[in-house]
Design an enzyme around this catalytic site. Structure first.
Site, PDB file in Angstrom:
ATOM      1  N   GLU A 211       0.932  -1.258  -0.151  1.00  0.00           N
ATOM      2  CA  GLU A 211      -0.051  -0.079   0.160  1.00  0.00           C
ATOM      3  C   GLU A 211       0.746   1.178   0.065  1.00  0.00           C
ATOM      4  O   GLU A 211       0.664   1.938  -0.692  1.00  0.00           O
ATOM      5  CB  GLU A 211      -0.995   0.039   1.217  1.00  0.00           C
ATOM      6  CG  GLU A 211      -1.752  -1.228   1.235  1.00  0.00           C
ATOM      7  CD  GLU A 211      -1.521  -2.351   2.051  1.00  0.00           C
ATOM      8  OE1 GLU A 211      -0.152  -2.595   2.158  1.00  0.00           O
ATOM      9  OE2 GLU A 211      -2.263  -3.130   2.399  1.00  0.00           O
ATOM     10  N   GLY A 267       6.070  -1.928  14.861  1.00  0.00           N
ATOM     11  CA  GLY A 267       5.202  -0.763  14.284  1.00  0.00           C
ATOM     12  C   GLY A 267       4.306   0.018  14.974  1.00  0.00           C
ATOM     13  O   GLY A 267       4.223   1.103  15.198  1.00  0.00           O
ATOM     14  N   ARG A 268       3.496  -1.102  15.891  1.00  0.00           N
ATOM     15  CA  ARG A 268       2.464  -0.359  16.502  1.00  0.00           C
ATOM     16  C   ARG A 268       2.625   0.358  17.962  1.00  0.00           C
ATOM     17  O   ARG A 268       1.944   0.624  18.774  1.00  0.00           O
ATOM     18  CB  ARG A 268       1.365  -1.389  16.750  1.00  0.00           C
ATOM     19  CG  ARG A 268       1.959  -2.844  17.400  1.00  0.00           C
ATOM     20  CD  ARG A 268       0.966  -4.048  17.368  1.00  0.00           C
ATOM     21  NE  ARG A 268       1.421  -5.077  17.835  1.00  0.00           N
ATOM     22  CZ  ARG A 268       2.119  -6.120  17.111  1.00  0.00           C
ATOM     23  NH1 ARG A 268       2.358  -5.730  15.838  1.00  0.00           N
ATOM     24  NH2 ARG A 268       2.492  -7.022  17.678  1.00  0.00           N
ATOM     25  N   GLU A 353      -3.589  -6.616  17.344  1.00  0.00           N
ATOM     26  CA  GLU A 353      -2.273  -6.963  16.245  1.00  0.00           C
ATOM     27  C   GLU A 353      -1.483  -7.921  17.515  1.00  0.00           C
ATOM     28  O   GLU A 353      -0.813  -8.824  17.169  1.00  0.00           O
ATOM     29  CB  GLU A 353      -1.608  -5.938  15.586  1.00  0.00           C
ATOM     30  CG  GLU A 353      -0.872  -6.628  14.408  1.00  0.00           C
ATOM     31  CD  GLU A 353      -0.347  -5.576  13.638  1.00  0.00           C
ATOM     32  OE1 GLU A 353       0.637  -4.838  13.709  1.00  0.00           O
ATOM     33  OE2 GLU A 353      -0.809  -5.649  12.510  1.00  0.00           O
ATOM     34  N   HIS A 384     -26.195   7.664  19.930  1.00  0.00           N
ATOM     35  CA  HIS A 384     -27.187   8.050  18.936  1.00  0.00           C
ATOM     36  C   HIS A 384     -27.051   6.808  17.818  1.00  0.00           C
ATOM     37  O   HIS A 384     -28.119   6.803  16.740  1.00  0.00           O
ATOM     38  CB  HIS A 384     -27.396   9.401  18.386  1.00  0.00           C
ATOM     39  CG  HIS A 384     -27.517  10.251  19.410  1.00  0.00           C
ATOM     40  ND1 HIS A 384     -28.931  10.529  20.046  1.00  0.00           N
ATOM     41  CD2 HIS A 384     -26.681  11.030  19.918  1.00  0.00           C
ATOM     42  CE1 HIS A 384     -28.688  11.549  21.014  1.00  0.00           C
ATOM     43  NE2 HIS A 384     -27.267  11.821  20.974  1.00  0.00           N
ATOM     44  N   LYS A 506      -1.529 -11.336   2.843  1.00  0.00           N
ATOM     45  CA  LYS A 506      -0.733 -10.556   1.909  1.00  0.00           C
ATOM     46  C   LYS A 506       0.028 -11.356   0.794  1.00  0.00           C
ATOM     47  O   LYS A 506       0.066 -10.893  -0.217  1.00  0.00           O
ATOM     48  CB  LYS A 506       0.532  -9.972   2.718  1.00  0.00           C
ATOM     49  CG  LYS A 506       0.298  -9.060   3.699  1.00  0.00           C
ATOM     50  CD  LYS A 506       1.539  -8.473   4.205  1.00  0.00           C
ATOM     51  CE  LYS A 506       1.321  -7.364   5.429  1.00  0.00           C
ATOM     52  NZ  LYS A 506       2.562  -7.080   6.146  1.00  0.00           N
TER      53      LYS A 506
HETATM   54  O1  LIG Z   1       6.118  -0.398   8.396  1.00  0.00           O
HETATM   55  P1  LIG Z   1       5.753  -1.184   7.546  1.00  0.00           P
HETATM   56  O2  LIG Z   1       6.750  -2.114   7.442  1.00  0.00           O
HETATM   57  O3  LIG Z   1       4.850  -0.673   6.029  1.00  0.00           O
HETATM   58  O4  LIG Z   1       4.431  -2.195   8.283  1.00  0.00           O
HETATM   59  C1  LIG Z   1       3.127  -1.280   8.258  1.00  0.00           C
HETATM   60  C2  LIG Z   1       2.120  -2.374   9.252  1.00  0.00           C
HETATM   61  O5  LIG Z   1       2.031  -3.621   8.472  1.00  0.00           O
HETATM   62  C3  LIG Z   1       2.075  -4.641   9.639  1.00  0.00           C
HETATM   63  O6  LIG Z   1       3.148  -5.386   9.550  1.00  0.00           O
HETATM   64  C4  LIG Z   1       0.722  -5.408   9.523  1.00  0.00           C
HETATM   65  O7  LIG Z   1       0.670  -5.933   8.127  1.00  0.00           O
HETATM   66  C5  LIG Z   1       2.133  -3.779  10.695  1.00  0.00           C
HETATM   67  O8  LIG Z   1       2.502  -4.585  11.845  1.00  0.00           O
HETATM   68  C6  LIG Z   1       2.551  -2.534  10.516  1.00  0.00           C
HETATM   69  O9  LIG Z   1       2.593  -1.545  11.597  1.00  0.00           O
END
Ligand SMILES: O=P(O)(O)OC[C@H]1O[C@](O)(CO)[C@@H](O)[C@@H]1O
Length: 542
Positions: A211, A267-268, A353, A384, A506
């Site tokens: 993406e 990442g999170r 996650e 609501h 994926k």
């Molecule tokens: O920072 P990246 O490698 O683009 O990953 C984005 C996100 O995709 C994931 O790996 C999940 O698909 C998350 O853990 C992560 O935050």
């Protein structure tokens, strides 16, 4: 908890049975109980008095926590031991904010040095852009708009914080977030913004995320066209945040414009790193450091408070109680603050996650329910929409209700109404209304209507009150949930820091793409249901 260990449901069954006889109306009336279930850490007050617990049940849960060596597990995380075992990685998001901690950091000195150096770089960049001096760093002469491209942890944290801290934003630049691969979002941006004055921050730990790279290419093409194909000029418009410097560099971001990510930050959990660059650009270096300081103060609290007063520990114990003992499959997050509108999505990733696992690091079934489905949206809008079901439906949904004591605006009439709604919902869910009360209120309706106007009550909620929504309190709030997640991972015996469950979809998407495009490929044949839908799409494609 591995399969050979008793489940929480069995351990606490007697407490659940006993409490099933006592309505929350009765429990709430006990002031001493209330005092034990309300605790403050800095700018946050956590009120758990509307949870379906008494002191005996809480003490039993706490004893279980104590027996679990949670403090040793916590200290191992802070010290950088490789607790993410499936990836053999340390988990050091706390080190990202350790500079603001009042406790000595046990994190490896090398990591702390790299973190501080990166913070310095972020500061220089932000100050340069806010001072209009960014051309000296090789960036465009004028920057009016910043586009953060990323997804998951590379989007949700900065997106949440930039929105939440809108009152602290500089007017010098506007912030935008591009995340979904739906081309509509990218198209909307490129038809609105000026490519000549747009700075793009590509955030991807791996720099392989479909993406993010697709959206990055769209914006690259858009800027390239505006620069008449001058690649060097285009490069001035891109920053990257990635652990994969090499690929980010070959994608076209100059090395000096790449900020590091580290494998010891998931990442999170990464808002506190250079992933927060868009936030720092929106609220300035000082504001960004204040977010870190808020997180660090929560770290100190987590590291020093006994479980009885430890906000993350109490939240985790309540989750064990609601999920495993009482068996509630979902939890709602309802912030009574438009500025916190992205909090439910943020917590969805952080919690689901991290804790959406059913197997231990030893490969054994966990043997009991783990993360609930986390969902929600802002109050009062939610009232609501779906609160009818929360009050009178057949499912009990524990809620986190989050409010702000002092608003950032002068419309106190609105704010009082907002807060009174939060308090009213917590009360109504807990107290309910008996059929007798409903009948007494409206005798003309008789028992038939009274039955429909009855509220069972006895429905649990937690309330979190922030003194005000500031960089510090937001940092503290996020760190509170991070530590709750850590403890739940520990208590359920699962690794909260990997995410293998995202991989299968994926890889199938990679197989489907050529088929969807009608291209030849050597991927294994797709299943019949997928082929049928691809056929249907081809048939109707114009
Ligand atoms: O920072 P990246 O490698 O683009 O990953 C984005 C996100 O995709 C994931 O790996 C999940 O698909 C998350 O853990 C992560 O935050």
């Amino acid at each position: 908890m591995p399969a050979n260990v008793p489940t929480y449901a069995s351990l606490f069954a007697d407490h659940a049975r006993r409490l099933s006889q006592t309505h929350l109306r009765t429990l709430i009336a006990d002031a001493a109980r209330g005092a034990r279930l309300r605790h403050r850490a800095g700018p946050l007050l956590l009120d758990l008095s509307r949870q379906k617990l008494d002191m005996r049940a809480l003490d039993a849960l706490g004893a279980q926590l104590e027996a679990s060596s949670w403090e040793a597990a916590r200290d191992a995380m802070f010290a950088g031991e490789p607790i993410n075992t499936s990836e053999d990685r340390a988990v050091l998001h706390t080190a990202l904010r350790a500079g603001a901690s009042s406790m000595p950091s046990p994190a490896p000195a090398g990591a702390r040095r790299e973190i501080e150096a990166t913070l310095e770089r972020i500061g220089q960049l932000v100050d340069a852009i806010h001072g209009g001096q960014q051309a000296a760093l090789g960036l465009p002469d004028t920057v009016t708009d910043i586009v953060n491209i990323g997804i998951g942890g590379s989007d949700l944290g900065p997106r949440l914080a930039v929105a939440a801290l809108a009152p602290f934003r500089t007017p010098k630049v506007r912030s935008h977030f591009l995340t979904n691969v739906d081309g509509q979002a990218a198209y909307d941006l490129i038809t609105r913004l000026d490519p000549k004055t747009t700075l793009v921050v590509i955030v991807s730990k791996t720099f392989t995320t479909q993406e993010t790279l697709l959206n990055g290419n769209v914006l690259r093409g858009w800027i390239l066209e505006a620069c008449n194909g001058d690649e060097r000029e285009v490069a001035r418009h891109f920053l990257a945040v990635s652990a994969n410097t090499e690929v980010a560099g070959s994608w076209g971001v100059p090395l000096k414009q790449i900020f590091p990510m580290w494998d010891f930050v998931g990442g999170r959990y990464s808002l506190w790193s250079a992933v927060g660059l868009s936030l720092a650009l929106a609220i300035g270096t000082q504001g960004f450091r204040a977010v870190l300081a808020g997180g660090a103060r929560m770290d100190d609290h987590f590291r020093s408070a006994p479980w009885q007063e430890n906000l993350p520990a109490l939240l985790a114990l309540v989750e064990i109680w609601n999920r495993d003992v009482l068996g509630y499959p979902t939890r709602g997050v309802v912030p009574y603050a438009d500025l916190l509108g992205d909090l439910p999505s943020y917590l969805q990733q952080l919690e689901m996650e991290s804790l959406g696992k059913s197997v231990t690091p030893q490969g054994q079934p966990v043997g009991q329910p783990t993360v609930p489905v986390v969902w929600g949206s802002v109050g009062t809008n939610a009232q609501h929409a779906y609160f009818q079901a929360l009050h009178q439906g057949t499912e009990v949904v524990p809620l986190d209700l989050i409010g702000i004591v002092n608003p950032a605006h002068p419309l106190h009439g609105n704010h009082d109404a907002l807060l009174s709604n939060l308090l009213a919902q917590a009360a109504a869910l807990a107290l309910g209304k008996t059929t007798e009360e409903a009948l007494a209120e409206n005798p003309a309706g008789g028992p038939t209507l009274a039955a429909q106007r009855t509220f069972p009550g006895d429905r649990p909620s937690s309330v979190v009150l922030l003194d005000a929504l500031t960089p510090e309190s937001l940092g503290a709030l996020i760190a509170l949930y991070e530590h709750k997640v850590f403890l739940l991972g520990h208590l359920w015996g699962i690794n909260a820091f990997d995410q293998w469950g995202v991989e299968l979809g994926k890889s199938i998407a990679r197989q489907i793409l050529p088929a969807l495009r009608g291209e030849q490929s050597d991927v294994p044949p797709l299943d019949a249901a997928t082929c049928a839908l691809i056929g249907a799409i081809h048939e109707r494609r114009t």
